[in-house]
Design an enzyme around this catalytic site. Structure first.
Site, PDB file in Angstrom:
ATOM      1  N   ASP A   1       0.861  -1.176   0.000  1.00 42.50           N
ATOM      2  CA  ASP A   1       0.000   0.000   0.000  1.00 42.50           C
ATOM      3  C   ASP A   1       0.899   1.228   0.000  1.00 42.50           C
ATOM      4  OD1 ASP A   1      -2.937   0.760   0.176  1.00 42.50           O
ATOM      5  OD2 ASP A   1      -2.036   2.093   1.663  1.00 42.50           O
ATOM      6  N   GLN A   2       0.425   2.264  -0.646  1.00 46.01           N
ATOM      7  CA  GLN A   2       1.203   3.499  -0.736  1.00 46.01           C
ATOM      8  C   GLN A   2       0.266   4.678  -0.559  1.00 46.01           C
ATOM      9  OE1 GLN A   2       2.936   4.737  -4.610  1.00 46.01           O
ATOM     10  NE2 GLN A   2       4.865   4.622  -3.497  1.00 46.01           N
TER      11      GLN A   2
END
Length: 189
Positions: free
Chosen positions: A70-71
């Site tokens: 996830d970013q």
């Protein structure tokens, strides 16, 4: 028995990055509703780590090595997500121009039942720009599907005066240097 390597993602960017490690893998959508799992009480880093873990855990199992990621962009204490529209992308970039933000890239690798987390924090120093310059950039890359509204691997590099990073690939969605080390420990791959 060889373990199956799975990228818990439908992101074409993460798939392209993982292919650089020259290991066979399949990409599968994680079995979570990401919008329902976004806990507004979590700090940006904790949220990215939480979501990366949930994505990987949703596909884990015996004989599998599963990568979840996830970013997000952390700017002035709040999370800047994907813009989805040209207008919102312009507004996001206008608010961040001339300032510094953090790009938080979290991964979690499940080797069977064992979780191996890693988080990369990159400090992004954005140049001061006019609305016209930002509009021109958005029209070039149409970065509406990227956190923070820029594609660093394309023309987005022109938005920045300085980038402080341990691993440039983390900016694009997967920290390949650390991921490569983690995958070496998950042998036999």
């Amino acid at each position: 028995m060889k373990k199956q390597l799975i990228l818990a993602s439908t992101s074409k960017y993460r798939q392209e990055l993982l292919s650089r490690l020259a290991v066979p893998f399949s990409a599968q959508p994680p079995l979570i509703d990401e919008d329902k799992e976004k806990d507004p009480t979590l700090a940006p880093r904790a949220l990215a780590e939480h979501l990366a873990r949930l994505k990987a855990a949703s596909l884990k199992g015996e004989g599998k090595v599963v990568i979840g990621g996830d970013q997000l962009v952390s700017f002035e204490g709040r999370i800047i997500g994907k813009a989805h529209t040209r207008e919102k992308a312009i507004e996001q970039l206008l608010s961040m121009q001339g300032k510094t933000h953090e790009l938080v890239t979290a991964i979690c690798v499940f080797d069977g039942e064992k979780a191996i987390p890693y988080t990369d924090i990159t400090r992004m120093h954005m140049k001061a720009m006019s609305r016209e310059q930002i509009e021109r950039y958005v029209d070039l890359d149409m970065p509406t599907d990227c956190a923070g509204s820029y594609k660093i691997e394309k023309h987005g590099i022109m938005l920045f005066s300085k980038i402080e990073s341990q691993d440039f690939t983390a900016i694009q969605g997967l920290p390949l240097i650390e991921l490569g080390k983690i995958l070496e420990t998950c042998s036999p791959l």
